[in-house]
Motif scaffolding. Structure first.
Motif, PDB file in Angstrom:
ATOM      1  N   GLU A 101       0.853  -1.178   0.000  1.00 31.03           N
ATOM      2  CA  GLU A 101       0.000   0.000   0.000  1.00 31.03           C
ATOM      3  C   GLU A 101       0.894   1.234   0.000  1.00 31.03           C
ATOM      4  N   LEU A 102       0.719   2.082  -1.006  1.00 26.74           N
ATOM      5  CA  LEU A 102       1.605   3.249  -1.115  1.00 26.74           C
ATOM      6  C   LEU A 102       0.945   4.518  -0.604  1.00 26.74           C
ATOM      7  N   VAL A 103      -0.339   4.669  -0.869  1.00 27.97           N
ATOM      8  CA  VAL A 103      -1.014   5.904  -0.474  1.00 27.97           C
ATOM      9  C   VAL A 103      -2.339   5.539   0.168  1.00 27.97           C
ATOM     10  N   GLN A 104      -2.623   6.177   1.288  1.00 31.84           N
ATOM     11  CA  GLN A 104      -3.956   6.039   1.883  1.00 31.84           C
ATOM     12  C   GLN A 104      -4.479   7.428   2.178  1.00 31.84           C
ATOM     13  N   ARG A 105      -5.659   7.703   1.696  1.00 33.11           N
ATOM     14  CA  ARG A 105      -6.242   9.022   1.909  1.00 33.11           C
ATOM     15  C   ARG A 105      -7.595   8.866   2.571  1.00 33.11           C
ATOM     16  N   TRP A 114      -2.706   0.836  -4.143  1.00 35.44           N
ATOM     17  CA  TRP A 114      -1.819  -0.302  -3.947  1.00 35.44           C
ATOM     18  C   TRP A 114      -1.011  -0.530  -5.205  1.00 35.44           C
ATOM     19  N   VAL A 115       0.135  -1.095  -5.013  1.00 32.96           N
ATOM     20  CA  VAL A 115       0.990  -1.446  -6.137  1.00 32.96           C
ATOM     21  C   VAL A 115       1.285  -2.942  -6.032  1.00 32.96           C
ATOM     22  N   ALA A 116       1.319  -3.572  -7.182  1.00 32.41           N
ATOM     23  CA  ALA A 116       1.578  -5.015  -7.201  1.00 32.41           C
ATOM     24  C   ALA A 116       2.581  -5.315  -8.304  1.00 32.41           C
ATOM     25  N   GLY A 117       3.464  -6.243  -8.020  1.00 33.41           N
ATOM     26  CA  GLY A 117       4.447  -6.616  -9.037  1.00 33.41           C
ATOM     27  C   GLY A 117       4.976  -8.001  -8.768  1.00 33.41           C
ATOM     28  N   ASN A 118       5.420  -8.661  -9.804  1.00 36.46           N
ATOM     29  CA  ASN A 118       5.904 -10.026  -9.616  1.00 36.46           C
ATOM     30  C   ASN A 118       7.417 -10.074  -9.413  1.00 36.46           C
ATOM     31  N   GLY A 119       8.064  -8.905  -9.358  1.00 34.44           N
ATOM     32  CA  GLY A 119       9.511  -8.885  -9.163  1.00 34.44           C
ATOM     33  C   GLY A 119      10.299  -9.227 -10.407  1.00 34.44           C
ATOM     34  N   HIS A 120       9.590  -9.466 -11.506  1.00 35.05           N
ATOM     35  CA  HIS A 120      10.273  -9.794 -12.760  1.00 35.05           C
ATOM     36  C   HIS A 120       9.704  -8.964 -13.896  1.00 35.05           C
ATOM     37  N   GLY A 121       9.570  -7.663 -13.669  1.00 39.46           N
ATOM     38  CA  GLY A 121       9.218  -6.771 -14.759  1.00 39.46           C
ATOM     39  C   GLY A 121       7.739  -6.553 -14.973  1.00 39.46           C
ATOM     40  N   GLY A 165       1.718  -3.108 -11.525  1.00 39.47           N
ATOM     41  CA  GLY A 165       0.371  -2.558 -11.683  1.00 39.47           C
ATOM     42  C   GLY A 165       0.007  -1.737 -10.471  1.00 39.47           C
ATOM     43  N   ILE A 166      -0.855  -0.751 -10.684  1.00 39.37           N
ATOM     44  CA  ILE A 166      -1.357   0.019  -9.546  1.00 39.37           C
ATOM     45  C   ILE A 166      -2.877  -0.051  -9.550  1.00 39.37           C
ATOM     46  N   GLY A 167      -3.448  -0.009  -8.362  1.00 42.50           N
ATOM     47  CA  GLY A 167      -4.900  -0.046  -8.234  1.00 42.50           C
ATOM     48  C   GLY A 167      -5.350   0.934  -7.178  1.00 42.50           C
ATOM     49  N   ILE A 168      -6.410   1.654  -7.478  1.00 42.27           N
ATOM     50  CA  ILE A 168      -6.956   2.623  -6.532  1.00 42.27           C
ATOM     51  C   ILE A 168      -8.395   2.234  -6.239  1.00 42.27           C
TER      52      ILE A 168
END
Lengths: 484, 161
Positions: free
Chosen positions: A324-328, A346-353, A356-359
């Protein structure tokens, strides 16, 4: 001291209880009596006592014995008659004359008939006007149900708790039973037989044992009956069809007939009985089917939609790095007041390139987090990575007033970036990067701008094709490509 | 003649690319011609053709025989440049002039070698991925890598990416 007190009281009260019938002088000097109590105790008090309160010696008896009305002679026939004559006297001659002045002879006759219909003895024994303080404010013997005052009577038994839906055989049987009600007209087998014309006691006996007169009489009647039946006009098939169930009957069957094995029991309620816990044919259809391929990781089914969309297994989805990067805390001002909710990025990634971000926004922070996380995983897109460690060239992106510049850096440089970009880089698998916010540092916009910058990196291949040039990465040429 | 025409040409080429034009023209002079040829060598433009106020037909662009420049027609000559696009994007996205008539920027060989490797040098920022820098040297207008090959420095005209 305080510990000893219950024991003393116990001893004392025990004596009081046992000596309840003794004269009051016993209570004057309790200490002396308590000392002597051990010897004076009755055998019934010897057992252990588990209460601190005084024990009663025996069942309390009423002070006065009750006397039955029968013993007092109140229910004897003579007394009843006496009371009836006194309380419900017949009209005297003078009263009848007074009534005759008031009423017509017909009315008077009706009055007399009414008087004669009611026995004063019944009034004495059965009818009783209440005189107690809790009597009704009106005179009523409660023989009739008055819908406005009284509760609706529950005439029907309660619904059968063991009833279940009928199976095919039971249903067929029920349908036949219902259809039999409408069977009219002559049907084979319904004609009377010879035995129907003899008294009951001879019906089960063979014909030879019937007395002669009865047998002759039965034969005569039977012949007459057969002639009568034969002389009847043949039944019109249309008439027979009409005499079957009407549309209303069919509708009633469809709408009102019970489909359960309770014998079409009518209910006290106008509402249909509730469905049972397990409805055959429906059980299990509306449950979240747990996929055995999930290995029991997703029994609540929160990853099922994501699984369908992404094609990943639940284990793979759960292995994705999310943060979670930002909470408002945002609020919607309505005329009823502020409705506060939480917005999460939130930001999600598989560590291999892949990144994605979701709000998402919700009144419940947990729901917002969950939704944003799912959206982030759903929105994952490939990020171009140079040597799987940094970005291609320097990129810049702008969202609102936030301008983010990202710079590719040599191996071993590390992530010299702000904490939010650090999380994004970690999720995407970028290891060498530096960044600069040259204008606004709004958390939400910087994250969005970083995502835009990462996804809009130039592609060297495309540039080379556009210019018609051959492209060589010199890092892979010098020193035989051993540059790491 | 100064770098004025080159500065103007840079702005015009960027505008034409963003407007998705297929063919555009520059005033016909030596500086523009040399820059246009350098852009052609770097692969930023399709074709460079000298013609009149109207361009030659597109199918004849590469085989066009220009009429000789004379005193009578020199004022009407123009350079027609064919612009390139790839993947729905212009190949020449950004054309930034560096030198202008009021401030000429020159670069030595050392500076150029640093800039071409992506490091800043003096007033010049390092080149980014896919970026080209054009110089005016005594060997003509060259791209920075060509200048490094020839080991010449010169006047920095523009950066193209």
């Amino acid at each position: 001291m305080s510990a000893a007190r219950p024991a003393v009281r116990n001893l004392f009260s025990r004596h009081l209880a046992s000596a309840a019938s003794t004269p009051a002088t016993a209570a004057v000097r309790p200490a002396v009596i308590a000392a002597a109590a051990g010897a004076a105790q009755s055998p019934s008090c010897r057992h252990h006592q588990f209460h601190s309160s005084a024990q009663l010696e025996a069942r309390r008896r009423p002070r006065f014995k009750s006397v039955r009305a029968e013993e007092m002679g109140l229910v004897s026939e003579k007394k009843v008659q006496e009371y009836s004559d006194k309380t419900f006297p017949r009209y005297t001659q003078e009263e009848m004359e007074a009534l005759a002045e008031q009423y017509s002879p017909a009315q008077l006759a009706a009055l007399e008939a009414g008087e004669a219909a009611i026995d004063p003895r019944d009034l004495t024994i059965q009818g009783r006007l209440r005189v107690d303080p809790y009597r009704m404010p009106y005179i009523d013997d409660f023989a009739e149900i008055q819908p406005i005052i009284d509760r609706r009577p529950r005439k029907q038994p309660p619904p059968d708790p063991n009833a279940r839906f009928m199976n095919l055989d039971e249903f067929t049987e029920d349908l036949i039973k219902w259809a039999d009600k409408f069977q009219t007209g002559p049907v084979t087998g319904t004609l009377k037989k010879l035995t129907d014309f003899v008294p009951k006691e001879y019906r089960k006996k063979p014909e030879g044992q019937w007395p002669g007169a009865i047998r002759d009489r039965a034969h005569e009647d039977f012949a007459l009956y057969i002639q009568e039946e034969a002389s009847k006009p043949p039944t019109d098939p249309d008439v027979a069809a009409v005499s079957g169930p009407t549309d209303a009957d069919v509708l009633e069957y469809i709408l009102e007939r019970s489909s359960m094995t309770d014998g079409n029991r009518t209910s006290n309620s106008a509402l249909a009985p509730a469905l049972p816990a397990k409805v055959p044919g429906v059980t299990g259809l509306y449950k979240n089917a747990i996929d055995p391929a999930d290995e029991g990781l997703d029994d609540t089914g929160i990853y099922q939609e994501l699984k369908k969309r992404t094609g990943m297994t639940v284990r793979e989805i759960m292995g994705i790095r999310c943060a979670e990067l930002v909470q408002r805390f945002v609020s919607n001002q309505t005329r009823l007041g502020k409705i506060r909710s939480t917005s999460s990025l939130w930001v999600a990634g598989n560590g291999h390139g892949w990144l994605g971000i979701g709000i998402a926004k919700s009144v419940e922070p947990m729901a917002a987090n969950q939704r944003a996380k799912m959206l982030a995983i759903r929105n994952m897109r490939p990020i171009r990575r140079y040597e799987e460690r940094t970005i291609y060239g320097n990129v810049e992106a702008k969202v609102g007033g936030s301008v983010v510049r990202l710079f590719s850096r040599p191996p071993g440089f590390g992530l010299r970036v702000s904490h939010r970009i650090f999380e994004m880089c970690r999720a995407a698998g970028i290891k060498d990067l530096s960044a600069k916010f040259i204008r606004s540092r709004n958390p939400l916009n910087t994250v969005k701008a970083t995502y835009d910058a990462l996804t809009s990196q130039p592609d060297p291949e495309e540039i080379a094709i556009g210019r018609g040039k051959k492209l060589v990465d010199v890092r892979k040429v010098y020193y035989g490509g051993a540059v790491h | 003649m100064g770098v004025n025409s080159v500065t103007n040409a840079c702005a015009h080429l960027q505008n034409a690319s963003r407007a998705r034009l297929g063919l555009t023209s520059l005033p016909n002079n030596k500086y523009n011609l040399r820059l246009a040829l350098a852009l052609h060598r770097a692969g930023f433009v399709n074709s460079v053709t000298r013609a009149g106020p109207h361009p030659p037909p597109p199918e004849a662009l590469l085989t066009f025989e220009p009429e000789p420049v004379t005193n009578t027609n020199v004022a009407t000559r123009r350079l027609w440049l064919g612009l390139k696009y790839w993947n729905n994007e212009p190949v020449m996205k950004k054309v930034t002039p560096v030198s202008k008539p009021s401030r000429l920027v020159t670069a030595t060989l050392d500076e150029l070698s640093r800039v071409s490797r992506g490091f800043p040098a003096g007033h010049l920022k390092g080149l980014n991925l896919g970026e080209c820098m054009f110089l005016s040297t005594d060997r003509g207008v060259l791209e920075v890598r060509e200048a490094l090959e020839r080991k010449v420095g010169g006047l920095v005209l523009c950066r193209v990416s």
